[in-house]
Design an enzyme around this catalytic site. Sequence first.
Site, short mmCIF file in Angstrom:
data_model
loop_
_atom_site.label_atom_id
_atom_site.label_comp_id
_atom_site.label_asym_id
_atom_site.label_seq_id
_atom_site.Cartn_x
_atom_site.Cartn_y
_atom_site.Cartn_z
N GLU A 118 0.79 -1.22 -0.04
CA GLU A 118 0.07 0.09 0.04
C GLU A 118 0.82 1.06 -0.11
O GLU A 118 1.94 1.38 0.69
CB GLU A 118 -0.91 -0.12 1.15
CG GLU A 118 -1.71 1.37 1.55
CD GLU A 118 -2.67 1.81 0.51
OE1 GLU A 118 -3.28 0.77 -0.08
OE2 GLU A 118 -2.47 3.05 0.09
N ASP A 143 5.12 0.42 -3.78
CA ASP A 143 4.28 0.62 -5.13
C ASP A 143 3.78 -1.04 -5.25
O ASP A 143 4.76 -1.97 -5.40
CB ASP A 143 5.06 0.94 -5.99
CG ASP A 143 4.56 0.84 -7.54
OD1 ASP A 143 3.60 1.31 -7.81
OD2 ASP A 143 4.87 0.08 -8.50
N ASP A 164 -5.85 -4.32 -7.55
CA ASP A 164 -6.96 -3.50 -7.26
C ASP A 164 -6.72 -1.99 -7.28
O ASP A 164 -6.67 -1.36 -5.91
CB ASP A 164 -7.65 -3.94 -5.86
CG ASP A 164 -8.94 -3.37 -5.69
OD1 ASP A 164 -9.56 -2.61 -6.52
OD2 ASP A 164 -9.32 -3.20 -4.38
#
Length: 280
Positions: A118, A143, A164
């Site tokens: 995240e 990343d 996602d």
Amino acid sequence: MLSYRHAFHAGNFADVFKHLVLTLLVKAQLHKEKPFCYLDTHAGAGRYDLSSGMARKNREYEGGIGRLWGCRDMPEEVGVYLTAVHALNDPDRLRFYPGSPCIVRHFLRTGDRMILCELHTTDVAWLRDEFAGDKQVGVHHMDGYQGMKAFLPPPERRGLVLCDPAFELKDERARLLEALAAAWRRWPTGVYAVWYPILDRLTVDWFHRRLKRSGISKMLYTELRIFDEDLPLRLNGSGMIVINPPWRFDEQMARLGSWLWNALSAEGQGGFRMEWLVPE
Ligand SMILES: C[S@@+](CC[C@H](N)C(=O)[O-])C[C@H]1O[C@@H](n2cnc3c(N)ncnc32)[C@H](O)[C@@H]1O
């Protein structure tokens, strides 16, 4: 600078569809005893408080999890997904909605592992709090596309990747396509699930065409649209690409997709669709 915060959207119809698909894919991993690894490239915050100012701003959860919470008659698989939501809540009050990390964590066995990437500093701090001391979970301020390079293939050689992204950058689809094709070349037997927004059909068709030409095989898409695609500026639907879906996933999804569309669509608009992009 990242401005997207999933807390505004947590538990909406797009999350419900994505997390139902995710649950089916995780449950399929549990059919074999051998441990598996789950990589979440864009993990978000882990769990969301639906009583927070962000969640209540547009109350998107009311059109998603709000419609299923309290529903008594549902397919068994939807009930299994809901066990992960119930696990965070008192029986009579929906307050927290699990993000993908908490959903998958709910189903992990002792030997299974989870890797979370995240980039947003606040969300990654929440993730670290959520999984503090949990030896089965690795949280990385990183990343997600770099994460695919760094962590795939996993030593277990069995597992599932959820990709996602927030789609706030113009070149997100191009970056995603490149990272996915490279990951698949290194690990062609992994199961991959990729979420994408449906605003207008032209963009989705372009994305599908690029995927077909990527060299990736055994790949289908499944889409739940709750609105007709006549207003391209709103989120009309939620799509998932699944690479190496488990046996009979397409049959299972056809049944569940129709049920979910009935439960979540806006006055009969939109629809459910599924098709192989590249067959087995
Ligand atoms: C749609 S949300 C993820 C939701 C989560 N997967 C779930 O289902 O609960 C996308 C997340 O990706 C994060 N993000 C954006 N770009 C990223 C990148 N390049 N790598 C990792 N995370 C990123 C955003 O901060 C946001 O939290």
